[in-house]
Design a protein around this motif. Structure first.
Motif, PDB file in Angstrom:
ATOM      1  N   ASP A 211       0.813  -1.238  -0.167  1.00 22.89           N
ATOM      2  CA  ASP A 211       0.033   0.051   0.076  1.00 22.89           C
ATOM      3  C   ASP A 211       0.909   1.110   0.108  1.00 22.89           C
ATOM      4  O   ASP A 211       0.536   2.129   0.801  1.00 22.89           O
ATOM      5  N   GLU A 283     -12.213  -7.709   1.269  1.00 16.54           N
ATOM      6  CA  GLU A 283     -11.398  -6.522   1.032  1.00 16.54           C
ATOM      7  C   GLU A 283     -11.004  -6.616  -0.430  1.00 16.54           C
ATOM      8  O   GLU A 283     -10.906  -5.809  -1.223  1.00 16.54           O
ATOM      9  N   ASN A 284     -10.615  -7.812  -0.576  1.00 16.47           N
ATOM     10  CA  ASN A 284      -9.998  -8.175  -2.049  1.00 16.47           C
ATOM     11  C   ASN A 284     -11.100  -8.135  -3.236  1.00 16.47           C
ATOM     12  O   ASN A 284     -10.782  -7.619  -4.153  1.00 16.47           O
ATOM     13  N   TYR A 287     -11.974  -4.666  -3.838  1.00 16.73           N
ATOM     14  CA  TYR A 287     -10.920  -3.733  -4.746  1.00 16.73           C
ATOM     15  C   TYR A 287     -11.110  -4.400  -6.209  1.00 16.73           C
ATOM     16  O   TYR A 287     -10.970  -3.478  -7.065  1.00 16.73           O
ATOM     17  N   TYR A 288     -11.533  -5.806  -6.349  1.00 24.47           N
ATOM     18  CA  TYR A 288     -11.613  -6.289  -7.647  1.00 24.47           C
ATOM     19  C   TYR A 288     -12.846  -5.734  -8.549  1.00 24.47           C
ATOM     20  O   TYR A 288     -12.688  -5.258  -9.546  1.00 24.47           O
ATOM     21  N   ARG A 290     -14.086  -2.670  -7.883  1.00 20.63           N
ATOM     22  CA  ARG A 290     -13.670  -1.268  -7.844  1.00 20.63           C
ATOM     23  C   ARG A 290     -12.716  -1.116  -9.116  1.00 20.63           C
ATOM     24  O   ARG A 290     -12.835  -0.251 -10.056  1.00 20.63           O
ATOM     25  N   ASP A 291     -11.846  -2.378  -9.242  1.00 22.97           N
ATOM     26  CA  ASP A 291     -11.288  -2.218 -10.635  1.00 22.97           C
ATOM     27  C   ASP A 291     -11.977  -2.616 -11.908  1.00 22.97           C
ATOM     28  O   ASP A 291     -11.483  -1.731 -12.908  1.00 22.97           O
ATOM     29  N   THR A 305      -5.198   1.741 -11.348  1.00 17.97           N
ATOM     30  CA  THR A 305      -5.232   1.142 -10.344  1.00 17.97           C
ATOM     31  C   THR A 305      -3.939   0.192 -10.215  1.00 17.97           C
ATOM     32  O   THR A 305      -3.473   0.160 -11.409  1.00 17.97           O
ATOM     33  N   ARG A 307      -3.503  -2.624  -9.076  1.00 19.88           N
ATOM     34  CA  ARG A 307      -3.970  -4.022  -8.558  1.00 19.88           C
ATOM     35  C   ARG A 307      -4.122  -4.766 -10.147  1.00 19.88           C
ATOM     36  O   ARG A 307      -4.345  -6.034 -10.004  1.00 19.88           O
TER      37      ARG A 307
END
Length: 583
Positions: A211, A283-284, A287-288, A290-291, A305, A307
């Motif tokens: 991060d 959490e992951n 984020y997935y 979101r991407d 991003t 990620r």
């Protein structure tokens, strides 16, 4: 030789070794070169971005025997001793453990003495936001006008907790998070120097996990290298950190899109069997999605991003979802992630969140169909609503006419006309504008002593306790109501306060209460609410039927039919001589 942690062994010893803070390094080097050093600096930013390292490098640069120089030589006696922490004139103070006013007063007394070993006294106060208000006040004057041989460097991760009077006396430098590319290059260099073999995907994943903190990245690399004997692979990093590869998230997203609940639950169970934590998976997954949203809305979203390893795979999955679906999924996951912090069983909340996500694509499809058909049926719907309103008005007029005597056969046409006039007084109880009476209220009044109500009233304390066990906030509102009647499939609860009734009627709260009622009473049960005042009025109205006031009405001469109600009204008010009727 004793092993030294990687983040300590590779701590920057010069400005050129620092990663990702070029805007700060150039400013400090120019200030040293031109002799424009300030007496106080404030270094703030996220953890592991080089604040304390930059402070020590600056202390060496201003005290180097070959300087002051834009880069410390790290060879002279002063540089080596400052690196080792053996110079009494360069003090690194931990404000978390020296936060009181007495420690700051002692520092203030020693500031006035000249340095004995180097040119400048340098006070590095780490985590300065931990100082008390009294300590800050004691430091203010010294911080503003210290002796010419003294330099203060304050470091903090929370600059918003510092008084504005302290910030205004310092030159502030904001350290930014280290980018993925810069971190990856630094980690690859360290792996080469330390003899560690690491895959590029593994290096990138470690950088993403940190991060933006270089120290965190080195700590993760050190841990994984010890576990794998210097052979770091992408899968080993996932196993060590509890991460989930993007391809598995793609499979999970596919089950959500198809509404395949069985496969989705099997995947979650597989994650848990592998030792993954529910909160990390949540959490992951957040984020997935979101991407996915970034790639769907912005063509070059792989720049937004850090990620995304393979943007093409993300684009294919992003095309399968609409923007509305992705927004709804992110909102749902964010809500349950907040609830998970206080949950005793986080895995259950994770499963509930994904079950809710399964219904989002289907709900949107149904919503689109309804929206498409609603335009065509809008006109017919409005007509039906208008006809319903007219029918309700006619039923009310007919009821008033029957009460006026038409049903007994003794009323005249004039009396029927009079019954069509709006009544100036009503014997029925006045209903509050905010409290709606339940349908079939007379049935509840008649059944207020029924066996169903007696059974519910006898178990009421247990019902309240069960609601409290489910959710104490709902109990705080529901406890202000009292049961007054019951039918076969419902329990009527009356409230003194309308706010309590409205909060209890919210769908989420009402659902919890009805589930408790079903468990306690042993049968499906609906919750019906009303105001206690309206209930008392209804009981009183049932005990004493309202009396109708009969009035003499004008009847047209000759016993002819009354053509319109307003004609009779005009004749009654002004007399036959003054009223002329025209067709």
């Amino acid at each position: 030789m004793e092993h030294i942690a990687l983040y300590r062994a590779w701590r920057p010893q010069s400005f050129q070794d620092m990663v990702g803070q070029q805007h700060i390094i150039r400013t400090l080097q120019n200030a040293i070169r031109e002799g424009k050093l300030s007496h106080a600096y404030l270094f703030c930013g996220p953890r592991g971005t080089g604040k304390t390292s930059a402070a020590k490098i600056l202390a060496k640069a201003v005290n180097c025997e070959k300087g002051p120089a834009s880069e410390p030589c790290n060879e002279c006696d002063s540089c080596r001793r400052i690196t080792a922490g053996a110079v009494m004139d360069v003090l690194e103070i931990d404000a978390a453990s020296n936060r009181g006013v007495e420690e700051i007063r002692d520092l203030r007394e020693k500031v006035k003495y000249a340095p004995t070993e180097v040119r400048h006294k340098v006070y590095i106060i780490d985590e300065v936001h931990m100082l008390t208000t009294e300590a800050f006040n004691a430091l203010l004057k010294t911080l503003e006008e210290p002796p010419p041989h003294v330099m203060f460097i304050l470091a903090t991760t929370e600059p918003h907790r510092l008084p504005a009077t302290v910030i205004s006396r310092c030159q502030r430098f904001d350290f930014r998070r280290v980018s993925l590319e810069e971190q990856s290059e630094r980690l690859q260099l360290i792996c080469q120097q330390e003899g560690i073999t690491a895959e590029d995907e593994a290096i990138q994943y470690i950088a993403r996990l940190s991060d933006g903190g270089m120290r965190d990245a080195l700590s993760i690399l050190d841990q994984i290298a010890s576990f794998t004997d210097g052979q770091v692979s992408y899968q080993q990093v996932l196993d060590m950190t509890g991460g989930i590869p993007s391809r598995q998230f793609a499979e999970l997203a596919k089950t959500l899109l198809e509404g395949d609940v069985g496969s989705m639950l099997q995947m979650i169970e597989g994650f848990m069997q592998e030792g993954k934590s529910a909160d990390k998976c949540m959490e992951n997954l957040l984020y997935y999605f979101r991407d996915l949203l970034m790639i769907k809305m912005v063509p070059a979203a792989d720049k937004l991003t850090e990620r995304v390893l393979d943007p093409q795979d993300f684009r294919e999955m992003a095309g399968a979802f609409t923007r509305g679906q992705l927004f709804a999924m992110i909102d749902t996951l964010n809500h349950y992630q907040t609830e998970m912090k206080y949950a005793v069983q986080p895995q259950m909340l994770f499963e509930v969140a994904l079950l809710k996500l399964c219904g989002i694509p289907q709900q949107e499809n149904v919503g689109n169909e309804v929206t498409a058909s609603s335009g065509a049926s809008a006109a017919s719907t409005s007509e039906v609503q208008q006809l319903k309103r007219q029918l309700a008005e006619l039923e009310k007029k007919l009821e008033r006419a029957m009460q006026g005597g038409l049903g007994s056969g003794g009323g005249s046409d004039a009396q029927v006309a009079q019954s069509h006039r709006p009544a100036t007084r009503s014997a029925s109880p006045r209903i509050s504008s905010t409290a709606k009476l339940p349908s079939g209220l007379e049935n509840y009044v008649a059944q207020r002593s029924s066996p169903e109500f007696v059974a519910a009233e006898s178990k009421w304390n247990g019902i309240l306790q069960a609601v409290k066990d489910e959710k104490v906030t709902i109990h705080a509102w529901f406890v202000n109501g009292e049961p007054v009647s019951a039918l076969e499939d419902s329990v009527l609860v009356a409230f003194k306060n309308d706010i309590h009734r409205e909060t209890t009627e919210k769908p989420a709260n009402k659902q919890v209460i009805e589930q408790v009622l079903e468990r306690q009473l042993g049968r499906p049960c609906r919750l019906v609410t009303m105001m206690l005042k309206d209930w008392n009025d209804a009981i009183q109205g049932a005990a004493e039927p309202p009396k109708e006031n009969f009035k003499l009405e004008h009847t047209p001469e000759g016993g002819g039919e009354s053509k319109e109600p307003w004609i009779d009204e005009a004749l009654q008010m002004f007399g036959d001589d003054l009223v002329v009727i025209k067709e």
